[in-house]
Design an enzyme around this catalytic site. Sequence first.
Site, short mmCIF file in Angstrom:
data_model
loop_
_atom_site.label_atom_id
_atom_site.label_comp_id
_atom_site.label_asym_id
_atom_site.label_seq_id
_atom_site.Cartn_x
_atom_site.Cartn_y
_atom_site.Cartn_z
N LYS A 201 65.97 88.96 9.03
CA LYS A 201 66.58 87.93 8.19
C LYS A 201 67.17 86.87 9.11
O LYS A 201 68.04 87.15 9.93
CB LYS A 201 67.68 88.55 7.32
CG LYS A 201 68.43 87.52 6.51
CD LYS A 201 69.34 88.15 5.48
CE LYS A 201 70.12 87.09 4.74
NZ LYS A 201 70.98 87.67 3.72
N LYS A 255 62.57 87.33 5.82
CA LYS A 255 63.27 86.34 5.02
C LYS A 255 63.78 85.21 5.88
O LYS A 255 64.36 85.50 6.93
CB LYS A 255 64.43 87.05 4.33
CG LYS A 255 65.26 86.19 3.44
CD LYS A 255 66.38 87.02 2.88
CE LYS A 255 67.30 86.14 2.07
NZ LYS A 255 68.45 86.86 1.65
#
Length: 332
Positions: A201, A255
């Site tokens: 992320k 992400k």
Amino acid sequence: MKINGKFPNVRLRRVRNSKWMRNLVSENNVSVNDLILPIFVREGKNIIENIKTMPGVKRYSLNKLSSIMNLVKKYKIPMVAIFPYTPKNKKDKNGLEALNKNNLVCKSVRYIKKKFPNIGVMCDVALDPYTSHGHDGILVKNRIDNDKTLEILVKQALIQAEAGCDVIAPSDMMDGRIGVIRKALDKKGYKNVSIISYSAKYASNFYGPFRDAVGSKSILKSDKKTYQMDFRNTNESFREIGLDIKEGADIVMIKPGLPYLDIIRNIKENFKIPVFAYQVSGEYSLIKFGIKNKLINNNSVIESLMSFKRAGASAIVTYFALEIAKKLKNFN
Ligand code: PBG
């Protein structure tokens, strides 16, 4: 020069000539089985409110959740992800509302699992919807304290599992969280609760509309660069994902999505584990505004989702899930 029939003997256009041929040779496809829909929940009654920064996305009060869940069921979307919009008076320094067994997320999970037992429910583990400073962890002397945060995250994961959540999705980026959460879940008998780790992320600039949707945008001081990944790095994503797999992650997530297709492809090729992509709020809103202003057409949505499949993602968390599920039948 006249082409004499010998050249070109390979014509790639032959496999593009008709719709049926294009369908036969297509290498990738998006199906409704690939979609995960994020849903924002809020307090109050009879409320379905628009989120200005995310056209088409709404926040639902608990008694209105059925309106969207019925559509999720109708269009056979396999799983939803629940995110809470927490009122300011329930936010504090340590994000204690995360540990309230009757918080919005737990209540929503109980409701969904009771009324829609065959739809998967995924819950984020992170403190940002609940902290007065908007960070994912506990602040000690202006730094996010990794190990103190872990203690709370474990408890947050356990109460979500207890509420009936099927998938725990730590999105906090603390070191060691997957291991401690897996151990705690097993110890309490939640061995069938899965973990999707937001493993890679990035500290991204594309999360803005989401932070607005959960009410943390205006309160977030500074940025999340001391825990989320540096977007200059690739190798680091291998280290993050390797560790999460070792610690017990069942599925790993990359992400944001579109700016990180290279990472999805790399991870898919090097680890034999399901990889999910998160098409985040900023990506969603950019495409939406583009369509609204007639800069691009509607099919740009399916094109963006197809890129995740091409890159190797098994599933995609996307705010487009419902509208695409409705359309998929007509696509091609
Ligand atoms: C919180 C969290 C974020 C998103 C999902 N979980 C935001 C953040 O890390 O600041 C972003 C999702 C999106 O932008 O759609 N830990």
